[in-house]
Write a protein that holds these residues in place. Structure first.
Motif, PDB file in Angstrom:
ATOM      1  N   ILE A   1      73.274  33.461  43.444  1.00 53.56           N
ATOM      2  CA  ILE A   1      72.161  33.706  42.030  1.00 53.56           C
ATOM      3  C   ILE A   1      73.220  33.797  41.062  1.00 53.56           C
ATOM      4  O   ILE A   1      74.513  34.354  41.221  1.00 53.56           O
ATOM      5  CB  ILE A   1      71.578  34.929  42.422  1.00 53.56           C
ATOM      6  N   LYS A   2      73.013  33.356  40.003  1.00 56.71           N
ATOM      7  CA  LYS A   2      73.701  33.419  38.497  1.00 56.71           C
ATOM      8  C   LYS A   2      72.868  34.723  37.583  1.00 56.71           C
ATOM      9  O   LYS A   2      71.537  34.586  37.628  1.00 56.71           O
ATOM     10  CB  LYS A   2      73.920  32.355  37.802  1.00 56.71           C
ATOM     11  N   SER A   3      73.586  35.457  36.972  1.00 49.61           N
ATOM     12  CA  SER A   3      72.810  36.576  36.284  1.00 49.61           C
ATOM     13  C   SER A   3      73.573  37.229  35.171  1.00 49.61           C
ATOM     14  O   SER A   3      74.951  36.794  35.038  1.00 49.61           O
ATOM     15  CB  SER A   3      72.171  37.676  36.961  1.00 49.61           C
TER      16      SER A   3
ATOM     17  N   SER B   1      69.045  33.111  37.771  1.00 50.32           N
ATOM     18  CA  SER B   1      68.688  31.729  38.147  1.00 50.32           C
ATOM     19  C   SER B   1      69.586  31.229  39.325  1.00 50.32           C
ATOM     20  O   SER B   1      70.862  31.841  39.219  1.00 50.32           O
ATOM     21  CB  SER B   1      68.381  30.554  37.427  1.00 50.32           C
ATOM     22  N   PHE B   2      69.088  30.798  40.411  1.00 58.32           N
ATOM     23  CA  PHE B   2      69.988  29.811  41.361  1.00 58.32           C
ATOM     24  C   PHE B   2      70.620  28.737  40.645  1.00 58.32           C
ATOM     25  O   PHE B   2      71.792  28.145  41.106  1.00 58.32           O
ATOM     26  CB  PHE B   2      69.322  29.442  42.554  1.00 58.32           C
TER      27      PHE B   2
ATOM     28  N   ILE C   1      76.964  35.991  40.736  1.00 52.46           N
ATOM     29  CA  ILE C   1      77.025  37.409  41.496  1.00 52.46           C
ATOM     30  C   ILE C   1      77.367  37.510  42.820  1.00 52.46           C
ATOM     31  O   ILE C   1      77.398  38.391  43.424  1.00 52.46           O
ATOM     32  CB  ILE C   1      75.310  38.326  41.195  1.00 52.46           C
ATOM     33  N   GLY C   2      77.511  36.114  43.537  1.00 49.41           N
ATOM     34  CA  GLY C   2      77.880  36.063  44.885  1.00 49.41           C
ATOM     35  C   GLY C   2      77.042  36.898  45.834  1.00 49.41           C
ATOM     36  O   GLY C   2      75.692  36.910  45.608  1.00 49.41           O
ATOM     37  N   SER C   3      77.563  37.835  46.676  1.00 47.22           N
ATOM     38  CA  SER C   3      76.864  38.186  47.739  1.00 47.22           C
ATOM     39  C   SER C   3      75.914  39.442  47.358  1.00 47.22           C
ATOM     40  O   SER C   3      75.220  39.824  48.063  1.00 47.22           O
ATOM     41  CB  SER C   3      77.610  38.899  48.612  1.00 47.22           C
TER      42      SER C   3
END
Length: 482
Positions: free
Chosen positions: A262-264, A217-218, A61-63
């Motif tokens: 973060i990844k989502s 999660s990161f 999700i980047g920024s």
């Protein structure tokens, strides 16, 4: 919830953009009051194996991560552990700028990108360890960087590097907007020191888990073998054509995770936007923030220079008049990631679009959906120019090379009676919008470019893509020095 006549025109519009831009996969979802009423996966999470995209596919999700960082700061303020108006040095005594006093820079200035700190040349060093894993493939993405860079692995490394840079502030804290990944990275350090936990553990425990974001999660390894995770793709310029390649290596930056790592999934992110629409409450009734803290995050503190009429809150971008409503949003982009989330606090409508290619037109896709929902043509813009025409003589004053240590040089030239900006290898026509403000349409979306003058009315900087670029030399349209 509403009639579905808009879907066909929207999906045709979205598919056209996705095909034209060669994006392998995009997922888009819309919700009202937390209930998802539309979702669609376009393309593939894995092109080679023809695995489709779903609402539960994990993307970067980047920024948009920056808003999570600000939620954490607001929680710590509610707990009485800090105030957003505290000086940064109260928590980070090592934070220094060469020959400059940083005592006036507050947490609020970091959260609103108004510290006055210009773009810094730290990015390559902060993702260095990731590049080591995949140098051949990733280094072409890292233009304008020099050899001999020492990796930045910790917050302390980052502060140490920043303290050695020759900088001039863009203005006193609180007076100039310039998007800063470094300042958000250091908010992670403040959260860590105040909470006594690692930044990533704090965000998981106090935001991700209580909202019920099951696939967020990161660290991908924390998703315990979950398989619906996208591959990453990069665009290579082959001269006569552009080619999209698989590039499996996810970038990480231990010192900058608070700025963008973060990844989502679309489903999880719609739970997150719903929390803001419900004044800090989750769908299950867990309180993440007080309504006052949510309101503070959505306050339009300072114009962003990303588009006319757009302001920055705390890790959120606010358009105060988007067809008569307040639009709150944030986008994100890094290798293999373009992401967009938005919501309308008054109506509870929210949207999330995620893709697996950098610089893909997901903002255009999102805007197309919002337009189609309200029976506007998908390509409509809410921006109305105040100026339609400038003479060549009037435009000539803007011509020059504008430079930042983050993005390198952006040339502005006069060609065939139009002002043209070169950015990331593409040329864009600059349409006059208002005094010293132009609009550039890139990736299907309108961005603003604002020229900044000094006390003598001389143009000294250009604000574009949320950053400020300093003019290097004034060129005339003939290219001669003036």
């Amino acid at each position: 919830m509403q009639n579905n006549g808009w879907i066909d025109s929207f999906e045709q519009f979205a598919q056209n953009w996705i095909t034209k831009s060669q994006v392998p996969g995009v997922c888009m979802g819309l919700a009202k009051d937390g209930q998802i009423f539309y979702s669609n996966g376009f393309g593939f999470r894995d092109v080679e194996r023809q695995l489709g995209v779903t609402i539960d596919t994990v993307f970067g999700i980047g920024s948009i991560t920056k808003s999570f960082t600000c939620v954490a700061v607001m929680q710590l303020q509610e707990a009485g552990k800090l105030s957003v108006h505290d000086p940064v040095v109260k928590y980070l005594p090592e934070f220094r700028l060469k020959n400059l006093d940083v005592g006036q820079i507050t947490i609020h200035h970091f959260m609103t990108n108004t510290s006055g700190i210009p773009p810094l040349p730290t990015f390559l060093a902060s993702v260095m360890r990731s590049l080591d894993a995949n140098e051949v493939e990733d280094l072409p993405l890292m233009q304008n960087q020099t050899d001999g860079t020492v990796p930045i692995d910790t917050y302390e490394d980052l502060m140490s590097v920043i303290s050695t840079l020759d900088l001039e502030l863009l203005g006193p804290p609180g007076t100039e907007f310039s998007y800063s990944n470094d300042c958000f990275a250091l908010l992670g350090a403040i959260i860590e020191r105040v909470s006594g936990k690692s930044y990533e553990a704090y965000v998981k425990e106090h935001i991700i888990d209580p909202i019920g974001m099951e696939h967020t999660s990161f660290f991908l390894e924390e998703l315990n073998g979950y398989e619906n995770i996208t591959k990453l793709y990069i665009m290579r310029d082959r001269g006569d054509h552009k080619e999209v390649l698989s590039s499996p290596n996810w970038w990480d930056s231990p010192a900058s995770r608070a700025a963008g790592f973060i990844k989502s999934t679309v489903r999880d992110m719609l739970k997150y936007t719903d929390m803001f629409c419900k004044g800090g409450l989750t769908g299950q009734g867990n309180r993440i923030l007080t309504p006052e803290s949510v309101q503070q995050m959505m306050t339009p503190y300072f114009p962003t220079d990303m588009a006319p009429g757009q302001f920055y809150g705390y890790g959120l971008v606010i358009t105060t008049d988007y067809y008569g409503k307040t639009l709150v949003e944030h986008s994100g982009g890094i290798k293999g990631v373009t992401a967009q989330m938005c919501f309308f606090p008054e109506t509870g409508l929210a949207g999330v679009a995620l893709s697996n290619l950098e610089l893909s037109p997901v903002v255009a896709v999102m805007v197309g959906a919002l337009n189609s929902l309200e029976n506007r043509p998908p390509e409509s813009s809410h921006l109305v120019s105040k100026i339609d025409f400038l003479t060549e003589e009037a435009m000539d004053q803007y011509v020059g090379d504008y430079q930042s240590s983050e993005f390198g040089t952006l040339p502005v030239r006069l060609e065939n009676g139009q002002l043209v900006l070169s950015f990331l290898g593409e040329n864009y026509v600059m349409r006059p919008f208002a005094e010293d403000i132009f609009v550039v349409r890139a990736f299907g979306t309108d961005f603003s470019a604002r020229f900044i003058r000094d006390g003598n009315n001389k143009i000294v900087r250009m604000a574009f893509a949320g950053r400020q670029f300093t003019i290097q030399d004034k060129k005339t349209s003939g290219g001669n020095e003036k």
